[in-house]
Design an enzyme around this catalytic site. Structure first.
Site, PDB file in Angstrom:
ATOM      1  N   LYS A   1       0.971  -1.138  -0.030  1.00  0.00           N
ATOM      2  CA  LYS A   1       0.154  -0.023   0.086  1.00  0.00           C
ATOM      3  C   LYS A   1       0.762   1.150  -0.040  1.00  0.00           C
ATOM      4  O   LYS A   1       0.646   2.370  -0.579  1.00  0.00           O
ATOM      5  CB  LYS A   1      -0.956   0.096   1.357  1.00  0.00           C
ATOM      6  CG  LYS A   1      -2.052  -0.918   1.050  1.00  0.00           C
ATOM      7  CD  LYS A   1      -3.056  -0.911   2.180  1.00  0.00           C
ATOM      8  CE  LYS A   1      -3.933  -2.103   2.008  1.00  0.00           C
ATOM      9  NZ  LYS A   1      -5.241  -2.169   2.952  1.00  0.00           N
TER      10      LYS A   1
ATOM     11  N   ASN B   1       3.496   1.676  17.257  1.00  0.00           N
ATOM     12  CA  ASN B   1       4.002   0.942  16.035  1.00  0.00           C
ATOM     13  C   ASN B   1       5.240   0.380  16.517  1.00  0.00           C
ATOM     14  O   ASN B   1       6.069   0.728  17.295  1.00  0.00           O
ATOM     15  CB  ASN B   1       4.259   1.963  14.951  1.00  0.00           C
ATOM     16  CG  ASN B   1       4.343   1.174  13.787  1.00  0.00           C
ATOM     17  OD1 ASN B   1       3.515   0.311  13.127  1.00  0.00           O
ATOM     18  ND2 ASN B   1       5.404   1.477  12.960  1.00  0.00           N
ATOM     19  N   ARG B   2       5.402  -0.974  16.044  1.00  0.00           N
ATOM     20  CA  ARG B   2       6.797  -1.580  16.059  1.00  0.00           C
ATOM     21  C   ARG B   2       7.977  -0.905  16.038  1.00  0.00           C
ATOM     22  O   ARG B   2       8.884  -0.732  16.852  1.00  0.00           O
ATOM     23  CB  ARG B   2       6.606  -2.908  15.379  1.00  0.00           C
ATOM     24  CG  ARG B   2       8.086  -3.620  15.857  1.00  0.00           C
ATOM     25  CD  ARG B   2       7.855  -5.119  14.633  1.00  0.00           C
ATOM     26  NE  ARG B   2       7.757  -4.753  13.202  1.00  0.00           N
ATOM     27  CZ  ARG B   2       7.662  -5.662  12.343  1.00  0.00           C
ATOM     28  NH1 ARG B   2       7.576  -7.071  12.626  1.00  0.00           N
ATOM     29  NH2 ARG B   2       7.548  -5.459  11.087  1.00  0.00           N
TER      30      ARG B   2
HETATM   31  P1  NAP Z   1       1.794  -3.216   6.266  1.00  0.00           P
HETATM   32  O1  NAP Z   1       1.759  -1.859   5.391  1.00  0.00           O
HETATM   33  O2  NAP Z   1       2.702  -4.198   5.799  1.00  0.00           O
HETATM   34  O3  NAP Z   1       1.789  -2.819   7.498  1.00  0.00           O
HETATM   35  C1  NAP Z   1       1.806  -3.675   8.460  1.00  0.00           C
HETATM   36  C2  NAP Z   1       1.962  -2.741  10.116  1.00  0.00           C
HETATM   37  O4  NAP Z   1       2.030  -4.045  11.031  1.00  0.00           O
HETATM   38  C3  NAP Z   1       3.192  -2.250  10.035  1.00  0.00           C
HETATM   39  O5  NAP Z   1       2.883  -1.164  11.000  1.00  0.00           O
HETATM   40  C4  NAP Z   1       4.312  -2.890  10.758  1.00  0.00           C
HETATM   41  O6  NAP Z   1       5.049  -2.394  11.769  1.00  0.00           O
HETATM   42  C5  NAP Z   1       3.294  -3.800  11.694  1.00  0.00           C
HETATM   43  N1  NAP Z   1       3.682  -5.244  11.760  1.00  0.00           N
HETATM   44  C6  NAP Z   1       3.928  -6.307  10.938  1.00  0.00           C
HETATM   45  N2  NAP Z   1       4.265  -7.297  11.693  1.00  0.00           N
HETATM   46  C7  NAP Z   1       4.422  -7.078  12.825  1.00  0.00           C
HETATM   47  C8  NAP Z   1       4.793  -7.631  14.024  1.00  0.00           C
HETATM   48  N3  NAP Z   1       5.050  -9.096  13.955  1.00  0.00           N
HETATM   49  N4  NAP Z   1       4.641  -7.419  15.190  1.00  0.00           N
HETATM   50  C9  NAP Z   1       4.208  -6.056  15.305  1.00  0.00           C
HETATM   51  N5  NAP Z   1       3.791  -4.982  14.155  1.00  0.00           N
HETATM   52  C10 NAP Z   1       4.072  -5.639  13.135  1.00  0.00           C
HETATM   53  O7  NAP Z   1       0.094  -3.876   6.077  1.00  0.00           O
HETATM   54  P2  NAP Z   1      -1.170  -3.267   5.785  1.00  0.00           P
HETATM   55  O8  NAP Z   1      -1.351  -3.340   4.210  1.00  0.00           O
HETATM   56  O9  NAP Z   1      -1.279  -1.938   6.529  1.00  0.00           O
HETATM   57  O10 NAP Z   1      -2.058  -4.537   6.341  1.00  0.00           O
HETATM   58  C11 NAP Z   1      -2.133  -4.746   7.784  1.00  0.00           C
HETATM   59  C12 NAP Z   1      -3.283  -5.775   8.225  1.00  0.00           C
HETATM   60  O11 NAP Z   1      -4.358  -5.044   8.178  1.00  0.00           O
HETATM   61  C13 NAP Z   1      -3.259  -6.951   7.413  1.00  0.00           C
HETATM   62  O12 NAP Z   1      -3.579  -7.865   7.929  1.00  0.00           O
HETATM   63  C14 NAP Z   1      -4.540  -6.680   6.603  1.00  0.00           C
HETATM   64  O13 NAP Z   1      -5.301  -7.781   6.490  1.00  0.00           O
HETATM   65  C15 NAP Z   1      -5.344  -5.687   7.486  1.00  0.00           C
HETATM   66  N6  NAP Z   1      -6.439  -4.934   6.727  1.00  0.00           N
HETATM   67  C16 NAP Z   1      -7.649  -5.113   6.800  1.00  0.00           C
HETATM   68  C17 NAP Z   1      -8.631  -4.530   6.041  1.00  0.00           C
HETATM   69  C18 NAP Z   1     -10.056  -4.837   6.059  1.00  0.00           C
HETATM   70  O14 NAP Z   1     -10.614  -4.439   5.258  1.00  0.00           O
HETATM   71  N7  NAP Z   1     -10.502  -5.644   6.991  1.00  0.00           N
HETATM   72  C19 NAP Z   1      -8.010  -3.442   5.398  1.00  0.00           C
HETATM   73  C20 NAP Z   1      -6.901  -3.100   5.165  1.00  0.00           C
HETATM   74  C21 NAP Z   1      -6.029  -4.103   5.889  1.00  0.00           C
HETATM   75  P3  NAP Z   1       6.522  -1.785  11.281  1.00  0.00           P
HETATM   76  O15 NAP Z   1       6.160  -0.410  10.877  1.00  0.00           O
HETATM   77  O16 NAP Z   1       7.506  -1.830  12.305  1.00  0.00           O
HETATM   78  O17 NAP Z   1       7.193  -2.668  10.214  1.00  0.00           O
END
Ligand code: NAP
Length: 310
Positions: free
Chosen positions: A92, A178-179
């Site tokens: 994203k 945030n991590r």
């Molecule tokens: P992303 O851009 O990769 O961001 C991931 C976020 O989670 C970052 O803040 C990252 O921290 C943190 N993170 C990742 N692994 C972690 C861990 N093991 N421990 C702690 N923090 C961790 O991903 P995204 O696109 O935002 O998606 C995130 C989640 O939201 C997904 O699971 C997705 O399914 C869900 N989502 C759902 C919907 C829905 O419609 N229901 C819509 C959008 C997203 P860092 O900055 O430290 O890397």
């Protein structure tokens, strides 16, 4: 050639050889979701239900696109006869540099979840923030503007969009966790002007960035109504909960953006603490309906989409 069902995953190699890979697929694939992982995504079943309900003769498929492949995949997309795609984890934020135009919603969030293709040009938008807003209203019958929110995973693509929506709604309070702390801190600096208003709510600051596992989290939670998980923690059943049950209280509303057939670890933690909880199905529904609206410039068939997720 064997026909692929939409439950299957396409790849960059398929996009590169699109006519051969999908020549016999009916109706033709002209929409999809790019992600890694992507197998879990329920967007295909929801968007295909919408397309059928509106008698639009095309289908929506899953694409397993790795981070290193995104630029090439987007480049190929512009050349193919696509209407658009959704982007999910981890694309994203990274996609922003590979697109021709960025609308106001994507620019504000600094993240893209919806791309529209027109005349070989890719336009970025973002429906996560508005989808989140609608989901909170429908799950908890409250408005975001009246809530004190703790957002875990504020540095990710979805987290950024949710944080911006909280700021635009001028919610009572926003705690960014945030991590990688620097990202939460930078986002807090960006959002500060939204929280400079005259609301006075006692000793707690209206906008704060807090480090992951910071000992002050417990104290912060005493001044929070809604806790949101925007990390991918919970996508695998063996994941730990982003916040332990012992820190949650019955007055909390817990919203996990992660969704799945089983309750996520965070939803289970909320239940253990006697708090109200919802997973990400309603956000999926609303952000998807808004994407459909961008692609087809018409209202999405919300009931058909909801039915497809039951
Ligand atoms: P992303 O851009 O990769 O961001 C991931 C976020 O989670 C970052 O803040 C990252 O921290 C943190 N993170 C990742 N692994 C972690 C861990 N093991 N421990 C702690 N923090 C961790 O991903 P995204 O696109 O935002 O998606 C995130 C989640 O939201 C997904 O699971 C997705 O399914 C869900 N989502 C759902 C919907 C829905 O419609 N229901 C819509 C959008 C997203 P860092 O900055 O430290 O890397």
């Amino acid at each position: 050639m064997k026909k692929k069902r939409t439950t299957e995953r396409y790849t960059l190699a398929d996009l590169d050889n699109w006519r051969e890979a999908t020549g016999e697929v009916k109706p033709p694939i002209r929409l999809g979701v790019f992600g890694d992982p992507v197998a879990h995504s329920l967007s295909p079943q929801m968007q295909n239900a919408a397309l059928r309900a509106c008698k639009i003769d095309m289908q929506y498929a899953r694409f397993h696109i790795r981070a290193s492949e995104l630029r090439s995949a987007l480049h190929l997309l512009a050349e193919l006869d696509f209407i658009g795609v959704n982007l999910t984890v981890p694309h994203k934020i990274a996609a922003l540099v590979s697109l021709d135009e960025i609308d106001e919603r994507a620019a504000r969030a600094g993240a893209v979840n919806t791309i529209r293709v027109r005349d070989k040009r890719l336009t970025a938008s973002n429906t996560d923030g508005e989808g989140f807003l609608r989901a909170i209203r429908s799950e908890f019958s409250v408005d975001l503007r009246d809530l004190r929110v703790m957002l875990i995973g504020a540095g990710g693509g979805s987290g950024r969009a949710i944080a911006m929506q909280c700021a635009l709604e001028n919610c009572e309070r926003l705690v960014l966790v945030n991590r990688t702390f620097e990202k939460a801190k930078a986002l807090a600096d960006q959002l500060r002007p939204f929280f400079a208003g005259p609301r006075v709510l006692g000793p707690a600051a209206r906008l704060e960035a807090v480090a992951w596992n910071d000992p002050s989290l417990r104290a912060q939670l005493a001044h929070v109504d809604l806790v949101v998980n925007a990390t991918p923690l919970g996508m695998n059943p063996s994941d730990s909960t982003p916040i332990p049950a012992r820190l949650l209280a019955p007055h909390h509303m817990i919203f996990d953006t992660v969704y799945g057939a089983q309750p996520t670890p965070l939803v289970r933690a909320a239940q253990e603490a006697g708090a109200r909880a919802a997973n990400g199905f309603s956000m999926l529904l609303h952000q998807g309906a808004l994407s459909f609206q961008i692609w087809f410039e018409r209202e999405a068939p919300l009931d058909a989409m909801r039915q497809a997720l039951l």
